[in-house]
Design a protein around this motif. Sequence first.
Motif, short mmCIF file in Angstrom:
data_model
loop_
_atom_site.label_atom_id
_atom_site.label_comp_id
_atom_site.label_asym_id
_atom_site.label_seq_id
_atom_site.Cartn_x
_atom_site.Cartn_y
_atom_site.Cartn_z
N LYS A 259 1.04 -1.22 -0.11
CA LYS A 259 0.28 -0.10 0.27
C LYS A 259 1.27 1.33 0.22
CE LYS A 259 -3.49 -0.06 2.34
NZ LYS A 259 -4.82 0.20 3.46
N LEU A 260 0.02 2.49 -0.53
CA LEU A 260 0.46 3.40 0.01
C LEU A 260 1.71 4.06 0.92
CD1 LEU A 260 -0.85 5.47 -2.78
CD2 LEU A 260 1.39 4.97 -2.91
N ASN A 261 3.05 4.72 1.64
CA ASN A 261 3.31 4.49 2.85
C ASN A 261 3.56 3.19 3.07
OD1 ASN A 261 3.51 7.24 1.99
ND2 ASN A 261 1.80 7.78 4.11
N GLU A 262 2.86 2.16 2.82
CA GLU A 262 3.29 1.12 3.91
C GLU A 262 3.16 -1.05 2.88
OE1 GLU A 262 0.34 0.47 7.19
OE2 GLU A 262 -1.27 1.02 5.55
N SER A 263 3.62 -1.31 3.89
CA SER A 263 3.44 -2.56 3.21
C SER A 263 3.49 -3.63 4.09
CB SER A 263 4.46 -3.30 1.94
OG SER A 263 5.80 -3.65 2.52
N TYR A 264 2.39 -4.73 4.66
CA TYR A 264 2.01 -6.02 5.36
C TYR A 264 2.03 -7.33 4.50
CZ TYR A 264 -2.88 -4.50 4.89
OH TYR A 264 -3.63 -4.71 4.43
N GLU A 265 2.40 -7.90 5.65
CA GLU A 265 1.71 -9.55 5.52
C GLU A 265 0.25 -9.59 5.70
OE1 GLU A 265 4.98 -13.30 5.20
OE2 GLU A 265 4.90 -12.37 7.33
N ALA A 266 -0.41 -10.06 4.70
CA ALA A 266 -1.33 -10.30 5.49
C ALA A 266 -2.24 -11.62 5.07
CB ALA A 266 -2.77 -9.68 4.61
N VAL A 267 -3.17 -12.18 5.62
CA VAL A 267 -4.37 -13.06 5.57
C VAL A 267 -5.01 -12.72 5.04
CG1 VAL A 267 -5.66 -14.83 6.38
CG2 VAL A 267 -3.61 -14.37 7.60
N THR A 268 -5.65 -13.61 3.37
CA THR A 268 -6.43 -12.96 2.02
C THR A 268 -7.66 -13.86 2.36
OG1 THR A 268 -4.65 -11.79 0.77
CG2 THR A 268 -6.81 -12.35 0.33
N LYS B 53 -15.69 7.45 -10.77
CA LYS B 53 -15.12 6.97 -9.76
C LYS B 53 -13.65 7.58 -8.86
CE LYS B 53 -18.15 2.83 -9.92
NZ LYS B 53 -19.35 3.01 -9.35
N LEU B 54 -13.00 8.37 -9.76
CA LEU B 54 -11.21 8.41 -10.37
C LEU B 54 -11.45 9.81 -9.12
CD1 LEU B 54 -9.31 7.71 -11.07
CD2 LEU B 54 -9.86 9.51 -13.19
N ALA B 55 -10.33 9.31 -8.49
CA ALA B 55 -9.82 10.22 -7.27
C ALA B 55 -7.97 10.79 -7.22
CB ALA B 55 -10.32 9.93 -5.73
N MET B 56 -7.84 11.52 -6.53
CA MET B 56 -6.28 12.04 -6.78
C MET B 56 -6.07 12.09 -5.34
SD MET B 56 -5.61 14.50 -9.65
CE MET B 56 -6.45 15.64 -9.30
N GLU B 57 -5.13 11.37 -5.41
CA GLU B 57 -4.23 11.85 -3.68
C GLU B 57 -2.98 12.04 -3.73
OE1 GLU B 57 -3.86 8.01 -2.27
OE2 GLU B 57 -6.69 7.34 -2.46
N VAL B 58 -2.16 12.30 -2.67
CA VAL B 58 -0.66 12.95 -3.11
C VAL B 58 -0.02 12.51 -1.63
CG1 VAL B 58 0.37 15.08 -2.52
CG2 VAL B 58 -2.08 15.53 -3.79
N VAL B 59 1.09 11.99 -1.69
CA VAL B 59 1.42 11.32 -1.11
C VAL B 59 3.29 11.76 -0.98
CG1 VAL B 59 0.18 8.95 -1.32
CG2 VAL B 59 2.14 9.20 -3.04
N SER B 60 4.11 11.52 -0.50
CA SER B 60 5.63 11.20 0.11
C SER B 60 5.90 10.81 -1.14
CB SER B 60 6.03 10.72 1.32
OG SER B 60 7.13 11.05 0.73
N ALA B 61 7.07 11.49 -2.07
CA ALA B 61 7.89 10.71 -3.22
C ALA B 61 8.98 9.43 -2.48
CB ALA B 61 8.00 11.25 -4.38
N GLU B 62 9.47 9.97 -1.59
CA GLU B 62 9.91 9.10 -1.24
C GLU B 62 9.70 7.91 -1.00
OE1 GLU B 62 14.00 8.19 -0.47
OE2 GLU B 62 13.01 9.90 -1.43
N ALA B 63 8.57 8.29 0.01
CA ALA B 63 8.48 7.23 1.05
C ALA B 63 7.98 5.67 0.00
CB ALA B 63 7.54 7.32 2.03
N ASN B 64 7.35 6.30 -1.30
CA ASN B 64 6.67 5.44 -2.03
C ASN B 64 7.42 5.11 -3.48
OD1 ASN B 64 4.04 5.02 -0.93
ND2 ASN B 64 4.83 6.94 -0.47
#
Length: 359
Positions: free
Chosen positions: A34-43, A105-116
């Motif tokens: 995910k943006l800003n993070e990643s994690y191990e999940a049970v799907t 349904k299109l939207a925009m988000e702003v995130v850190s370029a370095e962290a992602n």
Amino acid sequence: MDYESFKDKFVEDLKDRLDEQGADVKVSVNTVNKLNESYEAVTVTPEGSNIGVNIGIDKFYNAMENGRSYDEVVDKAVEVVNSGITQRPDFDIDSLSDYSQMKEKLAMEVVSAEANKEMLETVPHQNMEDMAVVYRFVLNSDDEGRASILVTNQLLENMGVTPEQLHADAMENAPQIKPVEIKGMSEVMAEMMGVEQAEMMGIFPVAPEDEKIFVATVPDKVHGAGVLAYQDFMDQAAERAGGDFYILPSSIHEVLIVPDNGEMGLKDLEAMVKEVNATQVAPADKLTDSVYHYDSQAKIFELGEKFVARQAEKEEEHAEEKGEKSVLGELKAKKEEVAKAPKKETIDKGAKAKGGEAL
């Protein structure tokens, strides 16, 4: 029990519990990026469906580490999975390939370029100083939750759409489904604690010209920092701030607008942002440690440090220009003085010379 041992047992027991309930599901372990993070999940995905439920394994492991019993942790996981499956958004999975439907349904988000940095290699985006504008299809957003899909390069290719078209459509559509909300901090505080309480504490109401800080976000308060990319946002904010302003990235969900009226300098604002990010903002919600500035006259959005450097350069140029004018003025005055002086000097010399001859 260490994490790996917990994970193996947790996944097996979760599957057994769901089977006992008669749930016809597929259970797997995946890394969710995910943006800003990643994690191990049970799907957990119901048979015959393309939409599943992800639950972060680390969150349940931490719950056990913090005192919850293992059985309690498994019970909670089963509850979360059942709730997630029941409340999954109802939409046609085939529509994901139909851009004509999805662009609404299109939207925009702003995130850190370095962290992602790594994630941005796989998604269409536009740089905005040290931030990046990304795009998301919002399938559902209400009090019960939010379902959305981050637009990837692969998804865009499957749809046969160019990044340029995606951006143009997002610029038009995002402000419609997630309109900008800019409120004075006093109004925000009144909403949080109640108007009556805010009035008793003397923090509400406040005249617009007396507001020190404004909060900008979207109605559902989710990824509200995306308003920074909206076409008319800067001018709307300038109108509320009464001119130039600084932007403090409170989180990926909202930004703060501080009028540039001389009351607070860049260094103070930068220190404030860094402290808040370090102590009050969850890593997954952090935007950046930077402070930004908008020049309402020149229509320039930039990092605060760039603004300060640009202002210093302008002042230096102005000083040099003023100095040149001063020198030119002195030279002109000297020239006029010299232009007059020779005439008088010539007469004097002529008189002396003539007098000498008479002697």
